[in-house]
Design a protein around this motif. Structure first.
Motif, PDB file in Angstrom:
ATOM      1  N   ASP A  65     -24.944 127.861  49.623  1.00  0.00           N
ATOM      2  CA  ASP A  65     -24.208 128.120  48.389  1.00  0.00           C
ATOM      3  C   ASP A  65     -24.512 127.106  47.296  1.00  0.00           C
ATOM      4  OD1 ASP A  65     -22.962 125.876  49.367  1.00  0.00           O
ATOM      5  OD2 ASP A  65     -20.977 126.784  49.601  1.00  0.00           O
ATOM      6  N   GLY A  66     -25.499 126.213  47.538  1.00  0.00           N
ATOM      7  CA  GLY A  66     -25.906 125.236  46.543  1.00  0.00           C
ATOM      8  C   GLY A  66     -25.169 123.920  46.604  1.00  0.00           C
ATOM      9  N   VAL A  67     -24.128 123.825  47.411  1.00  0.00           N
ATOM     10  CA  VAL A  67     -23.354 122.598  47.535  1.00  0.00           C
ATOM     11  C   VAL A  67     -24.136 121.570  48.358  1.00  0.00           C
ATOM     12  CG1 VAL A  67     -21.262 121.591  48.548  1.00  0.00           C
ATOM     13  CG2 VAL A  67     -21.135 123.728  47.254  1.00  0.00           C
ATOM     14  N   LEU A  68     -24.088 120.308  47.928  1.00  0.00           N
ATOM     15  CA  LEU A  68     -24.720 119.231  48.686  1.00  0.00           C
ATOM     16  C   LEU A  68     -23.755 118.699  49.740  1.00  0.00           C
ATOM     17  CD1 LEU A  68     -26.516 117.106  45.931  1.00  0.00           C
ATOM     18  CD2 LEU A  68     -27.229 119.249  47.022  1.00  0.00           C
ATOM     19  N   VAL A  69     -24.303 118.372  50.903  1.00  0.00           N
ATOM     20  CA  VAL A  69     -23.525 117.804  52.007  1.00  0.00           C
ATOM     21  C   VAL A  69     -24.177 116.495  52.413  1.00  0.00           C
ATOM     22  CG1 VAL A  69     -22.650 118.150  54.337  1.00  0.00           C
ATOM     23  CG2 VAL A  69     -22.912 120.118  52.809  1.00  0.00           C
ATOM     24  N   MET A  70     -23.380 115.433  52.476  1.00  0.00           N
ATOM     25  CA  MET A  70     -23.888 114.129  52.890  1.00  0.00           C
ATOM     26  C   MET A  70     -23.105 113.628  54.092  1.00  0.00           C
ATOM     27  SD  MET A  70     -23.802 110.390  50.970  1.00  0.00           S
ATOM     28  CE  MET A  70     -24.931 110.809  49.662  1.00  0.00           C
ATOM     29  N   PHE A  71     -23.857 113.092  55.073  1.00  0.00           N
ATOM     30  CA  PHE A  71     -23.269 112.339  56.175  1.00  0.00           C
ATOM     31  C   PHE A  71     -23.785 110.908  56.104  1.00  0.00           C
ATOM     32  CE2 PHE A  71     -23.023 116.699  57.796  1.00  0.00           C
ATOM     33  CZ  PHE A  71     -21.705 116.741  58.227  1.00  0.00           C
ATOM     34  N   GLY A  72     -23.002 109.971  56.624  1.00  0.00           N
ATOM     35  CA  GLY A  72     -23.399 108.573  56.622  1.00  0.00           C
ATOM     36  C   GLY A  72     -22.217 107.643  56.742  1.00  0.00           C
ATOM     37  N   LEU A  73     -21.044 108.230  57.060  1.00  0.00           N
ATOM     38  CA  LEU A  73     -19.863 107.413  57.250  1.00  0.00           C
ATOM     39  C   LEU A  73     -19.694 107.100  58.734  1.00  0.00           C
ATOM     40  CD1 LEU A  73     -17.452 109.102  54.672  1.00  0.00           C
ATOM     41  CD2 LEU A  73     -19.069 107.235  54.324  1.00  0.00           C
ATOM     42  N   HIS A  74     -18.476 106.935  59.182  1.00  0.00           N
ATOM     43  CA  HIS A  74     -18.238 106.457  60.545  1.00  0.00           C
ATOM     44  C   HIS A  74     -18.269 107.616  61.540  1.00  0.00           C
ATOM     45  CE1 HIS A  74     -16.452 103.409  63.344  1.00  0.00           C
ATOM     46  NE2 HIS A  74     -17.127 102.611  62.548  1.00  0.00           N
ATOM     47  N   SER A 111     -19.973 108.978  68.396  1.00  0.00           N
ATOM     48  CA  SER A 111     -21.113 109.783  67.958  1.00  0.00           C
ATOM     49  C   SER A 111     -21.183 109.830  66.438  1.00  0.00           C
ATOM     50  CB  SER A 111     -20.994 111.219  68.501  1.00  0.00           C
ATOM     51  OG  SER A 111     -20.965 111.227  69.917  1.00  0.00           O
ATOM     52  N   TRP A 112     -22.336 109.475  65.906  1.00  0.00           N
ATOM     53  CA  TRP A 112     -22.589 109.516  64.474  1.00  0.00           C
ATOM     54  C   TRP A 112     -23.646 110.580  64.167  1.00  0.00           C
ATOM     55  CZ3 TRP A 112     -21.132 105.317  67.095  1.00  0.00           C
ATOM     56  CH2 TRP A 112     -20.327 104.339  66.500  1.00  0.00           C
ATOM     57  N   ILE A 113     -23.382 111.474  63.224  1.00  0.00           N
ATOM     58  CA  ILE A 113     -24.424 112.372  62.735  1.00  0.00           C
ATOM     59  C   ILE A 113     -25.406 111.528  61.939  1.00  0.00           C
ATOM     60  CG2 ILE A 113     -24.954 114.294  61.200  1.00  0.00           C
ATOM     61  CD1 ILE A 113     -22.236 115.481  61.947  1.00  0.00           C
ATOM     62  N   ALA A 114     -26.643 111.401  62.453  1.00  0.00           N
ATOM     63  CA  ALA A 114     -27.607 110.455  61.906  1.00  0.00           C
ATOM     64  C   ALA A 114     -28.771 111.116  61.189  1.00  0.00           C
ATOM     65  CB  ALA A 114     -28.143 109.568  63.026  1.00  0.00           C
ATOM     66  N   ALA A 115     -28.971 112.406  61.362  1.00  0.00           N
ATOM     67  CA  ALA A 115     -30.054 113.123  60.694  1.00  0.00           C
ATOM     68  C   ALA A 115     -29.728 114.606  60.703  1.00  0.00           C
ATOM     69  CB  ALA A 115     -31.394 112.882  61.392  1.00  0.00           C
ATOM     70  N   THR A 116     -30.123 115.304  59.647  1.00  0.00           N
ATOM     71  CA  THR A 116     -29.885 116.748  59.562  1.00  0.00           C
ATOM     72  C   THR A 116     -31.144 117.459  59.093  1.00  0.00           C
ATOM     73  OG1 THR A 116     -29.007 116.467  57.311  1.00  0.00           O
ATOM     74  CG2 THR A 116     -27.402 116.535  59.110  1.00  0.00           C
ATOM     75  N   TRP A 117     -31.253 118.727  59.482  1.00  0.00           N
ATOM     76  CA  TRP A 117     -32.356 119.571  58.997  1.00  0.00           C
ATOM     77  C   TRP A 117     -31.884 121.021  58.951  1.00  0.00           C
ATOM     78  CZ3 TRP A 117     -36.959 118.669  56.796  1.00  0.00           C
ATOM     79  CH2 TRP A 117     -37.752 119.788  56.540  1.00  0.00           C
ATOM     80  N   THR A 118     -32.162 121.681  57.839  1.00  0.00           N
ATOM     81  CA  THR A 118     -31.825 123.090  57.712  1.00  0.00           C
ATOM     82  C   THR A 118     -32.934 123.831  56.992  1.00  0.00           C
ATOM     83  OG1 THR A 118     -30.208 124.685  56.854  1.00  0.00           O
ATOM     84  CG2 THR A 118     -30.526 122.667  55.573  1.00  0.00           C
ATOM     85  N   ALA A 123     -27.853 127.513  59.090  1.00  0.00           N
ATOM     86  CA  ALA A 123     -28.107 126.904  60.393  1.00  0.00           C
ATOM     87  C   ALA A 123     -28.606 125.478  60.164  1.00  0.00           C
ATOM     88  CB  ALA A 123     -29.133 127.711  61.174  1.00  0.00           C
ATOM     89  N   VAL A 124     -27.916 124.511  60.742  1.00  0.00           N
ATOM     90  CA  VAL A 124     -28.255 123.099  60.543  1.00  0.00           C
ATOM     91  C   VAL A 124     -28.396 122.429  61.905  1.00  0.00           C
ATOM     92  CG1 VAL A 124     -27.618 120.931  59.427  1.00  0.00           C
ATOM     93  CG2 VAL A 124     -26.854 123.112  58.434  1.00  0.00           C
ATOM     94  N   ASP A 125     -29.534 121.781  62.119  1.00  0.00           N
ATOM     95  CA  ASP A 125     -29.740 120.980  63.320  1.00  0.00           C
ATOM     96  C   ASP A 125     -29.563 119.514  62.965  1.00  0.00           C
ATOM     97  OD1 ASP A 125     -30.560 123.148  65.146  1.00  0.00           O
ATOM     98  OD2 ASP A 125     -32.245 123.329  63.748  1.00  0.00           O
ATOM     99  N   ALA A 126     -29.034 118.747  63.880  1.00  0.00           N
ATOM    100  CA  ALA A 126     -28.762 117.336  63.612  1.00  0.00           C
ATOM    101  C   ALA A 126     -29.105 116.473  64.807  1.00  0.00           C
ATOM    102  CB  ALA A 126     -27.292 117.137  63.226  1.00  0.00           C
ATOM    103  N   PRO A 194     -31.806 107.094  64.834  1.00  0.00           N
ATOM    104  CA  PRO A 194     -32.931 107.895  64.343  1.00  0.00           C
ATOM    105  C   PRO A 194     -32.966 107.917  62.823  1.00  0.00           C
ATOM    106  CG  PRO A 194     -31.161 109.316  65.081  1.00  0.00           C
ATOM    107  CD  PRO A 194     -30.771 107.913  65.475  1.00  0.00           C
ATOM    108  N   SER A 195     -34.163 108.033  62.284  1.00  0.00           N
ATOM    109  CA  SER A 195     -34.321 108.255  60.847  1.00  0.00           C
ATOM    110  C   SER A 195     -33.908 109.684  60.525  1.00  0.00           C
ATOM    111  CB  SER A 195     -35.776 108.027  60.440  1.00  0.00           C
ATOM    112  OG  SER A 195     -36.597 109.112  60.900  1.00  0.00           O
ATOM    113  N   ASN A 196     -34.010 110.045  59.263  1.00  0.00           N
ATOM    114  CA  ASN A 196     -33.875 111.455  58.909  1.00  0.00           C
ATOM    115  C   ASN A 196     -35.032 112.257  59.499  1.00  0.00           C
ATOM    116  OD1 ASN A 196     -35.463 109.907  56.989  1.00  0.00           O
ATOM    117  ND2 ASN A 196     -35.653 111.780  55.797  1.00  0.00           N
ATOM    118  N   ILE A 197     -34.858 113.557  59.570  1.00  0.00           N
ATOM    119  CA  ILE A 197     -35.909 114.469  60.032  1.00  0.00           C
ATOM    120  C   ILE A 197     -36.763 114.889  58.837  1.00  0.00           C
ATOM    121  CG2 ILE A 197     -36.392 116.697  61.128  1.00  0.00           C
ATOM    122  CD1 ILE A 197     -33.603 116.445  62.456  1.00  0.00           C
ATOM    123  N   VAL A 198     -38.086 114.863  59.013  1.00  0.00           N
ATOM    124  CA  VAL A 198     -39.006 115.315  57.969  1.00  0.00           C
ATOM    125  C   VAL A 198     -39.975 116.322  58.579  1.00  0.00           C
ATOM    126  CG1 VAL A 198     -38.818 113.146  56.678  1.00  0.00           C
ATOM    127  CG2 VAL A 198     -40.643 113.425  58.378  1.00  0.00           C
TER     128      VAL A 198
END
Length: 388
Positions: A65-74, A111-118, A123-126, A194-198
């Protein structure tokens, strides 16, 4: 993708997979700040609870839907969402719940969400930085210290609703040490941060750190898969190809013979990877403590590569004590968790940059010798170039 683009991706895949082509010489980075820092998130005013502090490098993707999602907190994994990078607000719901389970085989502790890919914003893998904090579970560790009892594993989880909620499947392990958590381990063990996924168009990549063990050097290793939705499909580069599998030691999938080749010049976890549009050069940002070798002062550094395996000598971006340094000598605040993100990225996963990006990083207040939860997320523009 154009024919030229497909050839570049194919060539990269062949170099990384077999080492049969000459290694491309890494370019020399030329990076400098283009403005002062600005406040992006202040938990004291913007958080939901005391856990909403920057505690990992920022990861951003664009939903369908165009909304940005950020993870990086606790480890509560509250997302920041909004229409643009400098307009994100916290949502007081957890996208991934962990339950402090005292069974290390359950992979259900911190558990920390440390990387995402969609691919499509739905559908989002992390990748998850999972800590079994054995010191918090009676009888699981004979030592009193956190680091002496810390057992880390990188897990894979999946979301079918644009990152609103993630589910851990029955076989979640991406990378584990090839042995089980031990009551007498005595030091930090496993794979972590882990780093981000590229992606290069053919495969998906991430860097992950390991403390090492007998036969495995400690450092940073490069992992690859063609199925980010299948945690067990990730393989690490072993020096000649992507063949090293670090499976689940509680389910008979671990091999003591698996080895990954550590990658210079990274002394510790890589904050983020991005590929520059036009030049095709990869930029990695990371933090380092001062030493007598590559890092004359502590702070944030940048290195560049053409193939994710061979990297330039690091260049200092921002000097300062980091959370890898002795907090008793920090003198007020520490730097931590650097990530490069281009607000105008063309890709849905913000793994591409132009000539300028934003360095997102945390500032941590120190009280005596204690790193406190008084932390802020800052952003600062950076010009990214290479010396040709």
């Amino acid at each position: 993708m154009s024919r030229a683009g497909r050839w570049v991706s194919l060539a990269f895949g062949l170099v990384a997979a077999s080492g049969s082509l000459a290694a491309p010489l890494p370019p020399v980075p030329d990076v400098r700040f283009a403005g002062p820092p600005t406040l992006m998130f202040d938990p004291a005013h913007d958080g939901c609870d005391g856990n909403d502090v920057p505690d990992a490098p920022a990861r951003v993707f664009r939903r369908a839907d165009g909304v940005l999602v950020m993870f990086g907190l606790h480890y509560t994994n509250h997302p920041l969402i909004g229409p643009k990078l400098d307009g994100l607000k916290i949502e007081c719901r957890s996208a991934l719940l962990a339950h402090g389970n005292p069974d290390p085989a359950a992979y259900d502790d911190r558990s920390w969400i440390a990387a995402t890919w969609t691919r499509d914003g739905r559908a989002v893998d992390a990748l998850v930085h999972h800590e079994f904090q054995a010191n918090e579970h009676p009888g699981r560790c004979r030592f009193p210290g956190y680091m002496q009892c810390w057992f880390n594993t990188v897990l894979g989880v999946h979301s079918a609703d644009g990152g609103r909620s993630f589910i851990k499947g029955d076989a979640p392990v991406v990378a584990s040490a090839p042995f089980r958590q031990e009551v007498g381990q005595g030091r930090h063990r496993g794979f972590f941060n882990p780093s981000n996924i590229v992606s290069d168009g053919l495969f998906f990549y991430a860097l992950a750190s390991t403390t090492g063990w007998d036969g495995q050097e400690g450092g940073v290793c490069l992992f690859r898969t063609d199925r980010p939705d299948v945690p067990g499909s990730w393989r690490a580069f072993d020096g000649t190809g992507f063949t090293a599998r670090f499976g689940d030691p509680y389910r008979g999938a671990a091999s003591r013979d698996a080895r990954c080749s550590t990658i210079a010049p990274f002394p510790a976890p890589v904050g983020s990877l991005v590929r520059q549009r036009g030049s095709g050069v990869w930029f990695a940002v990371f933090q380092a403590s001062a030493d007598a070798n590559r890092f004359p002062v502590g702070g944030f550094y940048v290195a560049t590569s053409r193939d994710l395996l061979h990297w330039s000598e690091p260049r200092l971006l921002l000097a300062g004590a980091t959370n890898y340094d002795d907090p008793c000598r920090a003198g007020g605040r520490l730097l931590a968790y650097p990530a490069l993100i281009d607000p105008d990225a063309r890709g849905r996963n913000f793994d591409d940059v132009g000539p300028r990006a934003t360095l997102l990083f945390a500032s941590l207040r120190v009280d005596g010798c204690t790193i406190t939860s008084d932390r802020t997320l800052l952003g600062r523009p950076v010009d990214l170039a290479i010396q040709r």
